[in-house]
Scaffold this motif. Structure first.
Motif, PDB file in Angstrom:
ATOM      1  N   ILE A   5      56.694  37.510  -5.918  1.00 36.28           N
ATOM      2  CA  ILE A   5      55.852  38.470  -6.653  1.00 36.28           C
ATOM      3  C   ILE A   5      54.974  37.737  -7.661  1.00 36.28           C
ATOM      4  O   ILE A   5      53.772  37.998  -7.776  1.00 36.28           O
ATOM      5  CB  ILE A   5      56.736  39.527  -7.369  1.00 36.28           C
ATOM      6  N   VAL A   6      55.590  36.805  -8.389  1.00 37.87           N
ATOM      7  CA  VAL A   6      54.839  36.060  -9.403  1.00 37.87           C
ATOM      8  C   VAL A   6      53.696  35.288  -8.744  1.00 37.87           C
ATOM      9  O   VAL A   6      52.565  35.248  -9.242  1.00 37.87           O
ATOM     10  CB  VAL A   6      55.775  35.112 -10.195  1.00 37.87           C
ATOM     11  N   LYS A   7      53.998  34.700  -7.574  1.00 37.38           N
ATOM     12  CA  LYS A   7      52.967  33.955  -6.847  1.00 37.38           C
ATOM     13  C   LYS A   7      51.816  34.892  -6.435  1.00 37.38           C
ATOM     14  O   LYS A   7      50.636  34.577  -6.633  1.00 37.38           O
ATOM     15  CB  LYS A   7      53.599  33.313  -5.612  1.00 37.38           C
ATOM     16  N   ALA A   8      52.173  36.052  -5.888  1.00 35.25           N
ATOM     17  CA  ALA A   8      51.137  37.006  -5.446  1.00 35.25           C
ATOM     18  C   ALA A   8      50.309  37.481  -6.643  1.00 35.25           C
ATOM     19  O   ALA A   8      49.073  37.589  -6.546  1.00 35.25           O
ATOM     20  CB  ALA A   8      51.801  38.201  -4.744  1.00 35.25           C
ATOM     21  N   CYS A   9      50.961  37.750  -7.757  1.00 32.80           N
ATOM     22  CA  CYS A   9      50.233  38.200  -8.951  1.00 32.80           C
ATOM     23  C   CYS A   9      49.294  37.099  -9.448  1.00 32.80           C
ATOM     24  O   CYS A   9      48.167  37.370  -9.868  1.00 32.80           O
ATOM     25  CB  CYS A   9      51.209  38.605 -10.059  1.00 32.80           C
ATOM     26  N   GLY A  10      49.764  35.863  -9.388  1.00 31.13           N
ATOM     27  CA  GLY A  10      48.916  34.737  -9.800  1.00 31.13           C
ATOM     28  C   GLY A  10      47.671  34.645  -8.929  1.00 31.13           C
ATOM     29  O   GLY A  10      46.557  34.471  -9.427  1.00 31.13           O
ATOM     30  N   GLU A  11      47.873  34.788  -7.631  1.00 34.56           N
ATOM     31  CA  GLU A  11      46.734  34.682  -6.701  1.00 34.56           C
ATOM     32  C   GLU A  11      45.709  35.793  -6.927  1.00 34.56           C
ATOM     33  O   GLU A  11      44.515  35.597  -6.761  1.00 34.56           O
ATOM     34  CB  GLU A  11      47.248  34.743  -5.257  1.00 34.56           C
ATOM     35  N   HIS A  12      46.198  36.994  -7.287  1.00 31.99           N
ATOM     36  CA  HIS A  12      45.296  38.146  -7.466  1.00 31.99           C
ATOM     37  C   HIS A  12      44.947  38.407  -8.932  1.00 31.99           C
ATOM     38  O   HIS A  12      44.324  39.425  -9.241  1.00 31.99           O
ATOM     39  CB  HIS A  12      45.933  39.414  -6.870  1.00 31.99           C
ATOM     40  N   GLN A  13      45.382  37.495  -9.824  1.00 33.54           N
ATOM     41  CA  GLN A  13      45.085  37.656 -11.262  1.00 33.54           C
ATOM     42  C   GLN A  13      45.581  39.000 -11.800  1.00 33.54           C
ATOM     43  O   GLN A  13      44.868  39.698 -12.537  1.00 33.54           O
ATOM     44  CB  GLN A  13      43.576  37.531 -11.512  1.00 33.54           C
ATOM     45  N   VAL A  14      46.787  39.388 -11.383  1.00 36.50           N
ATOM     46  CA  VAL A  14      47.369  40.656 -11.836  1.00 36.50           C
ATOM     47  C   VAL A  14      48.402  40.356 -12.919  1.00 36.50           C
ATOM     48  O   VAL A  14      49.311  39.558 -12.706  1.00 36.50           O
ATOM     49  CB  VAL A  14      48.056  41.390 -10.649  1.00 36.50           C
ATOM     50  N   PRO A  15      48.282  40.994 -14.095  1.00 35.61           N
ATOM     51  CA  PRO A  15      49.267  40.754 -15.156  1.00 35.61           C
ATOM     52  C   PRO A  15      50.653  41.287 -14.796  1.00 35.61           C
ATOM     53  O   PRO A  15      50.769  42.265 -14.046  1.00 35.61           O
ATOM     54  CB  PRO A  15      48.709  41.515 -16.369  1.00 35.61           C
ATOM     55  N   ILE A  16      51.696  40.638 -15.344  1.00 40.35           N
ATOM     56  CA  ILE A  16      53.086  41.060 -15.104  1.00 40.35           C
ATOM     57  C   ILE A  16      53.734  41.364 -16.450  1.00 40.35           C
ATOM     58  O   ILE A  16      53.600  40.589 -17.398  1.00 40.35           O
ATOM     59  CB  ILE A  16      53.902  39.935 -14.441  1.00 40.35           C
TER      60      ILE A  16
END
Ligand SMILES: Cc1cc2nc3c(=O)[nH]c(=O)nc-3n(C[C@H](O)[C@H](O)[C@H](O)COP(=O)(O)OP(=O)(O)OC[C@H]3O[C@@H](n4cnc5c(N)ncnc54)[C@H](O)[C@@H]3O)c2cc1C
Length: 135
Positions: free
Chosen positions: A56-67
């Motif tokens: 999830i963290v990787k996918a968020c990083g790729e899409h610039q989505v905050p967690i």
């Protein structure tokens, strides 16, 4: 607004029943125990282990989505209010007690373990809790 392709990617990781983006779910996770502080996330996700979290963290990083990581949302500093939207990452499924070290009087738990469970568990050993938290 996050794209449907991102929602699908997260759904592939954790399974459909562990991703929510309904209005009611977004509203439910738009605030914590801090008064007068509210902002809705785009997605609420409940991973079951560190492998899923890593993806999830990787996918968020790729899409610039905050967690925003969230235990039970009991903090009083708006730490779990998703002020920039994105993903609220719920830890309620990570609820294992990993170690009770009776010699050093420490307990190591996953982030979804609630305080009452900790209290009950150590009381069985004749101990009591004084919480000083370390993430
Ligand atoms: C009435 C009351 C009494 C309290 N008494 C005590 C006390 O005696 N001793 C004490 O130590 N604290 C005390 N607290 C503070 C309480 O422990 C915090 O509410 C607690 O830290 C919140 O835990 P949570 O899992 O609900 O985290 P949340 O409120 O969900 O999150 C807190 C912060 O940690 C981040 N976070 C959550 N999980 C993770 C994770 N796995 N990785 C990285 N970041 C994460 C969140 O993004 C947020 O910024 C008290 C609070 C209240 C309301």
């Amino acid at each position: 607004m996050i794209p449907n392709s991102f929602i699908q990617k997260i759904t592939d990781i954790v399974g459909e029943s562990h991703v929510e983006h309904s209005e009611s779910a977004r509203m439910a996770y738009s605030y914590d125990a801090t008064p007068n502080f509210q902002s809705k996330p785009d997605l609420v996700v409940s991973p079951k282990n560190t492998e899923e979290i890593s993806q999830i963290v990787k996918a968020c990083g790729e899409h610039q989505v905050p967690i925003v990581p969230r235990g039970s949302g009991t903090n009083l500093a708006a730490g779990t209010t998703p002020t920039q939207g994105g993903v609220v990452l719920l830890f309620n499924r990570l609820d294992e007690i990993l170690e009770i070290d009776e010699e050093n009087l420490t307990i190591t738990v996953q982030p979804g373990v609630i305080t009452k469970t900790i209290c009950d568990t150590v009381e069985e050993k004749g101990l009591f809790t004084h919480l000083i938290l370390a993430l």
